[in-house]
Design a protein around this motif. Structure first.
Motif, PDB file in Angstrom:
ATOM      1  N   VAL A  93      12.012  79.073  17.734  1.00  0.00           N
ATOM      2  CA  VAL A  93      13.262  78.876  17.161  1.00  0.00           C
ATOM      3  C   VAL A  93      13.810  80.641  16.540  1.00  0.00           C
ATOM      4  O   VAL A  93      15.102  80.940  16.213  1.00  0.00           O
ATOM      5  CB  VAL A  93      13.739  78.199  15.876  1.00  0.00           C
ATOM      6  N   ALA A  94      12.868  81.514  16.688  1.00  0.00           N
ATOM      7  CA  ALA A  94      13.169  82.746  16.253  1.00  0.00           C
ATOM      8  C   ALA A  94      14.370  83.637  16.900  1.00  0.00           C
ATOM      9  O   ALA A  94      15.102  84.496  16.467  1.00  0.00           O
ATOM     10  CB  ALA A  94      11.893  83.754  16.208  1.00  0.00           C
ATOM     11  N   ASN A  95      14.545  83.147  18.177  1.00  0.00           N
ATOM     12  CA  ASN A  95      15.631  83.834  18.911  1.00  0.00           C
ATOM     13  C   ASN A  95      17.064  82.972  18.612  1.00  0.00           C
ATOM     14  O   ASN A  95      17.832  83.495  19.605  1.00  0.00           O
ATOM     15  CB  ASN A  95      15.249  83.671  20.497  1.00  0.00           C
ATOM     16  N   GLU A  96      17.174  82.077  18.163  1.00  0.00           N
ATOM     17  CA  GLU A  96      18.378  81.216  18.015  1.00  0.00           C
ATOM     18  C   GLU A  96      18.784  82.218  16.687  1.00  0.00           C
ATOM     19  O   GLU A  96      18.426  83.200  16.120  1.00  0.00           O
ATOM     20  CB  GLU A  96      18.002  80.034  17.390  1.00  0.00           C
ATOM     21  N   ASN A  97      20.178  81.937  16.555  1.00  0.00           N
ATOM     22  CA  ASN A  97      21.196  82.272  15.360  1.00  0.00           C
ATOM     23  C   ASN A  97      20.721  81.736  14.279  1.00  0.00           C
ATOM     24  O   ASN A  97      21.446  80.710  13.609  1.00  0.00           O
ATOM     25  CB  ASN A  97      22.746  82.119  15.777  1.00  0.00           C
ATOM     26  N   VAL A  98      19.633  81.897  13.467  1.00  0.00           N
ATOM     27  CA  VAL A  98      19.233  81.530  11.974  1.00  0.00           C
ATOM     28  C   VAL A  98      20.280  81.773  11.258  1.00  0.00           C
ATOM     29  O   VAL A  98      20.660  83.233  10.928  1.00  0.00           O
ATOM     30  CB  VAL A  98      17.816  81.824  11.787  1.00  0.00           C
ATOM     31  N   ILE A  99      20.853  80.809  10.329  1.00  0.00           N
ATOM     32  CA  ILE A  99      22.025  81.424   9.487  1.00  0.00           C
ATOM     33  C   ILE A  99      21.391  81.070   8.101  1.00  0.00           C
ATOM     34  O   ILE A  99      22.119  81.410   7.150  1.00  0.00           O
ATOM     35  CB  ILE A  99      23.295  80.480   9.712  1.00  0.00           C
ATOM     36  N   GLY A 100      20.399  80.325   7.942  1.00  0.00           N
ATOM     37  CA  GLY A 100      19.721  80.040   6.530  1.00  0.00           C
ATOM     38  C   GLY A 100      18.566  79.561   6.490  1.00  0.00           C
ATOM     39  O   GLY A 100      17.735  79.098   7.570  1.00  0.00           O
ATOM     40  N   LEU A 101      17.816  79.406   5.345  1.00  0.00           N
ATOM     41  CA  LEU A 101      16.488  78.842   5.186  1.00  0.00           C
ATOM     42  C   LEU A 101      16.266  78.507   3.576  1.00  0.00           C
ATOM     43  O   LEU A 101      16.902  78.891   2.701  1.00  0.00           O
ATOM     44  CB  LEU A 101      15.567  80.128   5.363  1.00  0.00           C
ATOM     45  N   ASP A 102      15.657  77.448   3.754  1.00  0.00           N
ATOM     46  CA  ASP A 102      15.105  77.063   2.344  1.00  0.00           C
ATOM     47  C   ASP A 102      13.717  76.325   2.421  1.00  0.00           C
ATOM     48  O   ASP A 102      13.021  76.130   3.481  1.00  0.00           O
ATOM     49  CB  ASP A 102      16.096  75.763   1.489  1.00  0.00           C
ATOM     50  N   VAL A 103      12.990  76.264   1.204  1.00  0.00           N
ATOM     51  CA  VAL A 103      11.738  75.541   1.160  1.00  0.00           C
ATOM     52  C   VAL A 103      11.630  74.759   0.070  1.00  0.00           C
ATOM     53  O   VAL A 103      12.355  74.944  -0.960  1.00  0.00           O
ATOM     54  CB  VAL A 103      10.853  76.711   0.707  1.00  0.00           C
ATOM     55  N   VAL A 104      11.127  73.390   0.188  1.00  0.00           N
ATOM     56  CA  VAL A 104      11.305  72.238  -0.542  1.00  0.00           C
ATOM     57  C   VAL A 104       9.797  71.694  -0.847  1.00  0.00           C
ATOM     58  O   VAL A 104       8.649  71.718   0.095  1.00  0.00           O
ATOM     59  CB  VAL A 104      12.208  71.419  -0.256  1.00  0.00           C
ATOM     60  N   GLU A 105       9.585  70.714  -1.818  1.00  0.00           N
ATOM     61  CA  GLU A 105       8.530  69.968  -1.959  1.00  0.00           C
ATOM     62  C   GLU A 105       7.164  70.571  -2.513  1.00  0.00           C
ATOM     63  O   GLU A 105       6.000  70.392  -1.906  1.00  0.00           O
ATOM     64  CB  GLU A 105       8.040  69.312  -0.964  1.00  0.00           C
ATOM     65  N   ILE A 106       7.348  71.717  -3.428  1.00  0.00           N
ATOM     66  CA  ILE A 106       6.159  72.089  -3.810  1.00  0.00           C
ATOM     67  C   ILE A 106       6.159  71.802  -5.387  1.00  0.00           C
ATOM     68  O   ILE A 106       7.030  71.762  -6.083  1.00  0.00           O
ATOM     69  CB  ILE A 106       6.226  73.829  -3.843  1.00  0.00           C
ATOM     70  N   LYS A 107       4.961  71.208  -5.810  1.00  0.00           N
ATOM     71  CA  LYS A 107       4.834  70.839  -7.098  1.00  0.00           C
ATOM     72  C   LYS A 107       3.627  71.997  -7.711  1.00  0.00           C
ATOM     73  O   LYS A 107       2.870  72.469  -7.196  1.00  0.00           O
ATOM     74  CB  LYS A 107       4.228  69.564  -7.354  1.00  0.00           C
ATOM     75  N   PRO A 108       4.102  72.365  -9.113  1.00  0.00           N
ATOM     76  CA  PRO A 108       3.265  73.477  -9.592  1.00  0.00           C
ATOM     77  C   PRO A 108       1.813  72.913  -9.929  1.00  0.00           C
ATOM     78  O   PRO A 108       1.760  72.143 -10.494  1.00  0.00           O
ATOM     79  CB  PRO A 108       4.057  73.550 -11.155  1.00  0.00           C
ATOM     80  N   LEU A 109       0.974  73.712  -9.475  1.00  0.00           N
ATOM     81  CA  LEU A 109      -0.520  73.540  -9.825  1.00  0.00           C
ATOM     82  C   LEU A 109      -1.168  74.954 -10.309  1.00  0.00           C
ATOM     83  O   LEU A 109      -0.420  75.907 -10.048  1.00  0.00           O
ATOM     84  CB  LEU A 109      -1.324  73.295  -8.634  1.00  0.00           C
ATOM     85  N   GLN A 110      -2.058  74.767 -10.722  1.00  0.00           N
ATOM     86  CA  GLN A 110      -2.741  76.246 -11.428  1.00  0.00           C
ATOM     87  C   GLN A 110      -3.262  77.159 -10.543  1.00  0.00           C
ATOM     88  O   GLN A 110      -3.279  78.389 -10.566  1.00  0.00           O
ATOM     89  CB  GLN A 110      -3.949  75.700 -12.366  1.00  0.00           C
ATOM     90  N   ASP A 111      -3.791  76.815  -9.048  1.00  0.00           N
ATOM     91  CA  ASP A 111      -4.145  77.585  -8.284  1.00  0.00           C
ATOM     92  C   ASP A 111      -3.475  78.537  -7.524  1.00  0.00           C
ATOM     93  O   ASP A 111      -3.494  79.617  -6.896  1.00  0.00           O
ATOM     94  CB  ASP A 111      -4.976  76.984  -7.280  1.00  0.00           C
TER      95      ASP A 111
END
Length: 78
Positions: free
Chosen positions: A40-58
């Motif tokens: 998908v890198a050659n497409e017109n990327v208009i945005g980005l997000d990252v979800v579903e991380i729960k905090p851990l100590q590591d």
């Protein structure tokens, strides 16, 4: 067409993303993820997000998220 990338950390294998909110066995490894991003890198990327991380100590999963964002941006920003 425009592409919006939404990265759900749950897509990664729990061996590399132990802080995924809903871990899935046999998830993607980082090299597989990069192959998908290259598609998908050659497409017109208009945005980005990252979800579903729960905090851990590591902090392993947090580092994976940051590295994923870096790799996405380095491939789509020309």
């Amino acid at each position: 067409s425009n592409v919006y990338i939404s990265l759900d950390i749950d897509v990664f294998d729990p061996s590399i993303a132990p802080a995924a909110d809903n871990p899935e066995p046999n998830g993607l490894l980082f090299s597989e993820f990069l192959s998908l991003i290259d598609i998908v890198a050659n497409e017109n990327v208009i945005g980005l997000d990252v979800v579903e991380i729960k905090p851990l100590q590591d902090k392993i999963t947090e580092f994976l998220a940051v590295e994923s964002i870096f790799q996405i941006l380095s491939r789509v920003i020309k």
